[in-house]
Design a protein around this motif. Structure first.
Motif, mmCIF file in Angstrom:
data_model
loop_
_atom_site.group_PDB
_atom_site.id
_atom_site.type_symbol
_atom_site.label_atom_id
_atom_site.label_comp_id
_atom_site.label_asym_id
_atom_site.label_seq_id
_atom_site.Cartn_x
_atom_site.Cartn_y
_atom_site.Cartn_z
ATOM 1 N N THR A 1 33.165 28.540 43.829
ATOM 2 C CA THR A 1 33.510 29.870 43.329
ATOM 3 C C THR A 1 34.938 29.910 42.805
ATOM 4 O OG1 THR A 1 31.965 30.896 44.890
ATOM 5 C CG2 THR A 1 33.683 32.308 43.969
ATOM 6 N N VAL A 2 35.856 29.235 43.500
ATOM 7 C CA VAL A 2 37.244 29.193 43.036
ATOM 8 C C VAL A 2 37.332 28.489 41.690
ATOM 9 C CG1 VAL A 2 39.527 28.242 43.527
ATOM 10 C CG2 VAL A 2 38.228 29.357 45.346
ATOM 11 N N THR B 1 38.669 37.285 48.254
ATOM 12 C CA THR B 1 39.200 36.513 47.129
ATOM 13 C C THR B 1 39.451 37.436 45.947
ATOM 14 O OG1 THR B 1 37.033 36.027 46.166
ATOM 15 C CG2 THR B 1 37.831 34.534 47.890
ATOM 16 N N GLU B 2 40.067 36.871 44.918
ATOM 17 C CA GLU B 2 40.312 37.636 43.703
ATOM 18 C C GLU B 2 38.986 38.018 43.052
ATOM 19 O OE1 GLU B 2 42.539 36.982 39.381
ATOM 20 O OE2 GLU B 2 42.933 35.646 41.065
ATOM 21 N N PHE B 3 38.922 39.253 42.569
ATOM 22 C CA PHE B 3 37.697 39.749 41.940
ATOM 23 C C PHE B 3 37.828 39.702 40.424
ATOM 24 C CE2 PHE B 3 35.711 43.461 39.890
ATOM 25 C CZ PHE B 3 34.379 43.105 40.045
ATOM 26 N N ALA C 1 45.797 34.649 46.414
ATOM 27 C CA ALA C 1 45.061 34.341 47.637
ATOM 28 C C ALA C 1 45.159 35.542 48.570
ATOM 29 C CB ALA C 1 45.642 33.104 48.312
ATOM 30 N N TYR C 2 44.039 35.974 49.094
ATOM 31 C CA TYR C 2 44.035 37.136 49.958
ATOM 32 C C TYR C 2 43.968 36.713 51.419
ATOM 33 C CZ TYR C 2 43.427 39.686 45.598
ATOM 34 O OH TYR C 2 43.600 40.193 44.344
ATOM 35 N N ALA D 1 40.590 24.252 52.025
ATOM 36 C CA ALA D 1 40.624 23.429 50.816
ATOM 37 C C ALA D 1 40.820 24.282 49.569
ATOM 38 C CB ALA D 1 39.330 22.617 50.711
ATOM 39 N N ALA D 2 40.140 25.424 49.531
ATOM 40 C CA ALA D 2 40.283 26.306 48.373
ATOM 41 C C ALA D 2 41.672 26.919 48.309
ATOM 42 C CB ALA D 2 39.225 27.410 48.416
#
Length: 648
Positions: free
Chosen positions: A171-172, A149-151, A135-136, A123-124
């Motif tokens: 968090t996203v 995820t992005e830091f 997106a990692y 979903a994220a």
């Protein structure tokens, strides 16, 4: 932490890839000589910002495995909660920063929680793609699962792991809000968020610097008091000084302080070796494994002398030892990689191959082709050794793999090996008309070369610009091989004058010939030292023979019959279990020393010209000549029966 040594800490840094190639090279050359304890080494590396303080603490507690998650190396812990832990991480190859969530054992052990975790990840992912964010990746890692995820340094990651399953979607959303803030507002993030980023590392660095200065002052005072007490009590003669030769021979320059982890195990092994009821061959295998696990320690050098006193599998070899005709084995070894080296010349051939420390580097060179160096197993090219110069004839890595010595006809050059190859440094005077042999001493301090001028030269390789220590005429014909004994106390030179000479060096690096091994009418000679440091296998023409040696001389034990004629090379595996016999048309025969049976035959699809075991003995690289339109190349075989690997 009681069993940790500087040697084991350096191995952790290497195997965990926590440092770049250039950093590791500088570590070996410049940092290690000033660090005799693991704590000192960690303080130096954190002071240079090569490691974070959190990484240093984890290494000192022997928790290297917890610093690697998939393709990421962890830099610091950002948050911890019921769902797991969040770390600041860096990708091994792409070098981008990420926040990596690792599920807790409780969450990873609950199938429902894992399913909900991946549902939130999917979903994220759609929201990330919609808003143009980076997106990692996510997936299993060992028995757990992770999300990268992005830091962002001003984001508080504690809500991410505050509940099971993790709050990925929340968090996203918070990350998108932070990114939409003006730059000034983002700079005024919460203190907790700022401390979670790299600024926290810089703060800890300043704290460590102040702490280090205070401890240096205190250490000087304590050392002065201790020196005075020792002088007054007259106990200075009871302090054992490690010989300089042993310190210089080790990867860690002060093994007496660095071998605390190996000392206890070596004490048990030494007692086992002294027990007459123990199986000698089992003790020998245990000592060889100990030397592989603790290279460069004082105990590892002591083990060489113990090996000399134990029975060797070679003791049981008889004149008819090697099976007749060396039959083909039923299961050929697995071909792991085949690397072609393009060349337009009809006489092109790979004449020299070498592996680096830890099986991570491979170099190849030969007639009609320039030398190349690759990172293994990804086969990432580091550089072309002799670009723009005469094609390389010989090459050889130093024991710590930070330097590469190679010869282009007469000139010998040395290049620093890191993420790239450094500028070449030439050694003068050159061999005329060409160089035929190169060998590093086991401690990497000296380099020995032999040439067509019948001379052997000994070079001091401790400085950036090596200097000539001495030269002497060793043979009446060109020198084509130089090899060192495992303990580095002597070396052998071979020539086509039917002789193999053994030499030892005095304290002034002057050679003393202690033995001449010869057979009548043998035009070519080769020598290979066994890892037990007491036996040599020598080739005179088409015959093999066993020789026992010491610092006083050598004695022939017996001849070996029933070997293929035309052998052009022989070499022991690092653990001493296998003897490789190189034949130009039939490849490499791998003879098991204990059973005297040919267990494998590595036969590349082209004429073989050279071969080399990897430093850990898992692979054998065979260099080949051009054949039937096939370009010259290197074929790498797996010789330990390991798991299937993808051929490249």
């Amino acid at each position: 932490m009681s069993g940790l040594s500087v040697a084991s800490l350096v191995q952790s840094l290497w195997h965990g890839r926590l440092l770049s190639e250039a950093q590791y090279a500088e570590l070996v050359q410049r940092v290690l000589p000033h660090c005799s304890r693991p704590q000192e080494l960690v303080q130096e590396l954190t002071g240079r910002c090569w490691l974070t303080p959190w990484q240093g603490e984890m290494l000192l507690h022997g928790r290297l495995a917890e610093l690697i998650v998939g393709p990421y190396r962890l830099l610091d812990r950002l948050a911890e909660g019921p769902a797991g832990r969040v770390y600041l991480a860096e990708h091994h190859h792409m070098r981008h920063r990420a926040a990596v969530l690792v599920l807790s054992e409780a969450a990873a052990g609950t199938p429902e929680a894992v399913e909900q975790f991946y549902a939130q990840v999917r979903a994220a992912g759609s929201e990330i793609d919609e808003h143009g964010m980076e997106a990692y990746e996510a997936g299993p890692v060992g028995a757990s699962h992770y999300l990268a995820t992005e830091f962002h340094p001003s984001l508080d990651y504690r809500p991410l792991v505050g509940q099971v399953p993790p709050d990925v979607s929340g968090t996203v959303r918070r990350l998108m809000e932070v990114r939409r803030r003006p730059a000034a507002a983002a700079a005024d993030g919460t203190a907790a968020g700022a401390a979670s980023g790299w600024s926290y590392v810089q703060q800890r660095r300043a704290q460590r610097r102040r702490w280090l200065v205070a401890n240096i002052i205190g250490g000087v005072l304590v050392a002065a008091v201790a020196a005075g007490v020792v002088y007054i009590l007259g106990k200075s003669d009871s302090i054992a000084e490690v010989p300089a030769s042993d310190r210089e021979a080790a990867l860690v320059p002060n093994p007496a302080d660095a071998a605390s982890g190996a000392a206890a195990e070596w004490k048990r092994l030494a007692a086992r070796a002294a027990d007459p009821g123990q199986p000698p061959l089992a003790v020998r295998e245990a000592i060889l494994e100990f030397r592989r696990r603790y290279p460069g320690t004082e105990e590892a050098w002591q083990a060489v002398d113990v090996l000399r006193r134990l029975p060797s599998p070679l003791d049981k070899w008889t004149a008819a030892t090697i099976p007749q005709a060396l039959q083909w084995p039923d299961q050929p070894p697995e071909l792991v990689a085949a690397v072609a080296l393009g060349s337009d010349r009809s006489d092109a051939a790979v004449g020299s191959v070498a592996f680096g420390l830890g099986d991570r580097l491979l170099a190849a060179a030969g007639a009609g082709i320039p030398g190349h160096v690759w990172m293994v197993p990804h086969w990432k090219p580091i550089g072309e050794v002799s670009k723009g110069l005469t094609p390389t004839k010989l090459l050889n890595f130093s024991p710590d793999s930070t330097r590469l010595a190679y010869a282009t006809d007469q000139i010998i050059r040395i290049r620093h090996v890191g993420e790239t190859l450094g500028e070449p440094v030439s050694l003068h005077p050159p061999h005329q008309p060409g160089t035929g042999a190169l060998a590093w001493s086991p401690n990497g301090r000296i380099l020995v070369s032999g040439g067509s001028d019948r001379l052997v030269r000994i070079w001091d390789a401790t400085d950036l610009r090596p200097r000539l220590l001495c030269e002497f005429q060793a043979h009446n014909r060109p020198v084509h091989q130089v090899s060192f004994s495992p303990d580095g106390r002597l070396f052998a030179t071979s020539s086509s004058d039917s002789r193999i000479c053994l030499w030892k060096l005095d304290s002034q690096w002057q050679p003393q010939r202690i033995a001449v091994l010869t057979e009548p009418r043998a035009m070519t000679t080769l020598a290979a030292f066994s890892p037990d440091n007491r036996t040599m296998v020598c080739r005179f023409g088409s015959r093999l023979s066993l020789w026992d040696w010491s610092l006083e001389g050598a004695r022939k034990r017996q001849d070996l019959r029933d070997v293929p004629t035309g052998l052009i090379g022989l070499q022991f595996s690092p653990d001493g279990r296998l003897l490789a016999l190189l034949h130009p048309d039939r490849g490499v025969f791998l003879v098991e020393v204990s059973s005297r049976l040919t267990v494998q035959q590595c036969r590349p699809p082209a004429p073989a010209r050279c071969a080399a075991f990897s430093s850990e003995g898992r692979y054998l690289a065979v260099g080949c000549a051009v054949s039937n339109g096939r370009p010259p190349g290197v074929y790498v075989f797996r010789v330990d029966g390991g798991r299937q690997a993808e051929a490249r």
